[in-house]
Design an enzyme around this catalytic site. Structure first.
Site, PDB file in Angstrom:
ATOM      1  N   HIS A 168       0.839  -1.214   0.000  1.00  0.00           N
ATOM      2  CA  HIS A 168       0.000   0.000   0.000  1.00  0.00           C
ATOM      3  C   HIS A 168       0.873   1.264   0.000  1.00  0.00           C
ATOM      4  O   HIS A 168       0.892   2.031   0.971  1.00  0.00           O
ATOM      5  CB  HIS A 168      -0.882  -0.050   1.259  1.00  0.00           C
ATOM      6  CG  HIS A 168      -2.063   0.859   1.237  1.00  0.00           C
ATOM      7  ND1 HIS A 168      -1.970   2.225   1.153  1.00  0.00           N
ATOM      8  CD2 HIS A 168      -3.386   0.590   1.303  1.00  0.00           C
ATOM      9  CE1 HIS A 168      -3.172   2.747   1.176  1.00  0.00           C
ATOM     10  NE2 HIS A 168      -4.046   1.786   1.255  1.00  0.00           N
ATOM     11  N   GLU A 272      -0.650   1.200  -5.626  1.00  0.00           N
ATOM     12  CA  GLU A 272      -0.365   0.003  -4.841  1.00  0.00           C
ATOM     13  C   GLU A 272      -0.323  -1.250  -5.718  1.00  0.00           C
ATOM     14  O   GLU A 272      -1.347  -1.611  -6.311  1.00  0.00           O
ATOM     15  CB  GLU A 272      -1.459  -0.161  -3.791  1.00  0.00           C
ATOM     16  CG  GLU A 272      -1.710   1.098  -2.973  1.00  0.00           C
ATOM     17  CD  GLU A 272      -3.060   1.085  -2.281  1.00  0.00           C
ATOM     18  OE1 GLU A 272      -3.685   2.150  -2.165  1.00  0.00           O
ATOM     19  OE2 GLU A 272      -3.487   0.001  -1.853  1.00  0.00           O
TER      20      GLU A 272
HETATM   21  O1  TA6 Z   1      -6.027   1.351  -0.877  1.00  0.00           O
HETATM   22  C1  TA6 Z   1      -7.142   2.214  -0.840  1.00  0.00           C
HETATM   23  C2  TA6 Z   1      -7.941   1.956   0.418  1.00  0.00           C
HETATM   24  O2  TA6 Z   1      -8.529   0.678   0.408  1.00  0.00           O
HETATM   25  C3  TA6 Z   1      -8.980   3.068   0.531  1.00  0.00           C
HETATM   26  O3  TA6 Z   1     -10.279   2.564   0.305  1.00  0.00           O
HETATM   27  C4  TA6 Z   1      -8.762   3.620   1.923  1.00  0.00           C
HETATM   28  O4  TA6 Z   1      -9.577   2.931   2.848  1.00  0.00           O
HETATM   29  C5  TA6 Z   1      -7.257   3.337   2.114  1.00  0.00           C
HETATM   30  O5  TA6 Z   1      -7.090   2.042   1.579  1.00  0.00           O
HETATM   31  C6  TA6 Z   1      -6.734   3.492   3.520  1.00  0.00           C
HETATM   32  O6  TA6 Z   1      -7.131   2.444   4.330  1.00  0.00           O
HETATM   33  P1  TA6 Z   1      -6.649   2.469   5.882  1.00  0.00           P
HETATM   34  O7  TA6 Z   1      -7.243   1.245   6.501  1.00  0.00           O
HETATM   35  O8  TA6 Z   1      -5.140   2.433   5.872  1.00  0.00           O
HETATM   36  O9  TA6 Z   1      -7.162   3.758   6.444  1.00  0.00           O
END
Ligand code: TA6
Length: 314
Positions: A168, A272
């Site tokens: 991520h 990501e």
């Molecule tokens: O990767 C995108 C995502 O799935 C978004 O939908 C948002 O929720 C982001 O990840 C951040 O997630 P987190 O659990 O780290 O706040």
């Protein structure tokens, strides 16, 4: 030479959390990996510029994941399943892997660290599968950043397991409204802002003027992220990771996150490398490998000197 810092240094980071600092041979680029979450939180170039985004409000305190750098989403991406959002690997303390199996691409590189995560008794209650998750983080000779994940099913009950996965990655950008992403044109994507409906991307680079949360499917090995103001292009190369998520929370979502500054959405973009659409299934004894390689190249796109396709095809 005296005073030269070692390629690998174990030390304490924010709130006394254990971290590893990797330095490139000439002592220029550096990166930091926290054992908490197995998370890279800093990747600097040879001018000492920070290339990853970490929120100024990041909490660095279990059980909250560190907001920024490269959180590891495993064994579940997002909330598509019974586990907490993005699984639990980013909320666990990893260990230094003192006895990693031989790495097929053993290089002369010295600036690397091997981490390992195995399930605790608690973890087995929420995800009843035994695994060994080995993560190698390497700082390459030119300052490239490489992450290799090797996940092996070590169940002794003969049971296979399936998982979804993402690196991520939070990139630091000068101004989100001056950023373009190349390599995802015309691909299908699932839009998290429209009940994960499937759409087809337009024919030219992706630009940003509002919240974006898309899972691109069947993406190429290389994706380019062009930061116009910095005249810098991030090149993301991936292997074993067919999908790519692009996320910027924009203003409203930014304000709703306690560990994210209200205006910080202007200076970050998540792209990501992921395996989401088709979960990965491993039988006992089988191992999956997923690689991510990040590098930067100078780009003066506006003068047309950089053809992003060259970067993508190079
Ligand atoms: O990767 C995108 C995502 O799935 C978004 O939908 C948002 O929720 C982001 O990840 C951040 O997630 P987190 O659990 O780290 O706040």
């Amino acid at each position: 030479m005296s005073g030269e810092k070692p390629p690998v240094e174990f030390c304490k980071g924010v709130n006394g959390l254990d971290k590893v600092v990797l330095r490139e041979a000439k002592g220029s680029s550096a990166e930091q990996v926290y054992l908490y979450g197995g998370q890279v939180t800093s990747w600097k170039n040879d001018q000492g510029e920070e290339l990853l985004f970490v929120s100024s409000k990041a909490i660095f305190k279990p059980p909250k994941a560190i907001r920024g750098g490269i959180p590891i989403c495993f064994p579940q991406f997002s909330n598509n399943g019974p586990l907490e959002q993005h699984g639990f690997a980013r909320n666990r303390f990893w260990s230094i892997d003192t006895d990693p199996p031989p790495f097929p691409t053993n290089t002369s590189n010295k600036a690397f660290v091997d981490l390992i995560l195995k399930p605790s008794e608690e973890d087995l209650k929420i995800w009843p599968h035994s695994y060994e998750f080995r993560l190698r983080v390497t700082l390459g000779p030119g300052g490239d950043l490489m992450l290799t994940s090797r996940i092996r099913n070590t169940n002794n009950d003969g049971k296979p397991f399936s998982f979804t996965f993402a690196y991520h990655t939070y990139f630091s950008v000068s101004d989100i409204s001056e950023v373009r992403v190349e390599g995802l044109e015309t691909l299908d994507y699932l839009d998290n802002l429209q009940e994960k409906q499937r759409f087809t991307e337009q024919g030219d680079a992706i630009t940003f003027e509002s919240e974006v949360d898309k899972i691109y499917l069947g993406t190429p090995t290389k994706i380019a992220i062009l930061d116009h103001e910095k005249k810098r292009t991030f090149v993301l190369r991936k292997d074993g990771l067919p999908d790519a998520v692009v996320w910027n929370p924009w203003d409203k979502k930014a304000k709703a996150m306690a560990d994210f500054g209200d205006d910080e959405y202007k200076h970050m973009l998540c792209v990501e490398a992921a395996a989401i659409e088709k979960p990965i299934t491993l039988k006992p004894g089988e191992e999956w490998k997923g690689r991510l390689e990040l590098s930067t190249v100078p780009s003066s796109y506006c003068s047309g000197q950089l053809d992003p396709q060259r970067v993508l095809q190079g």
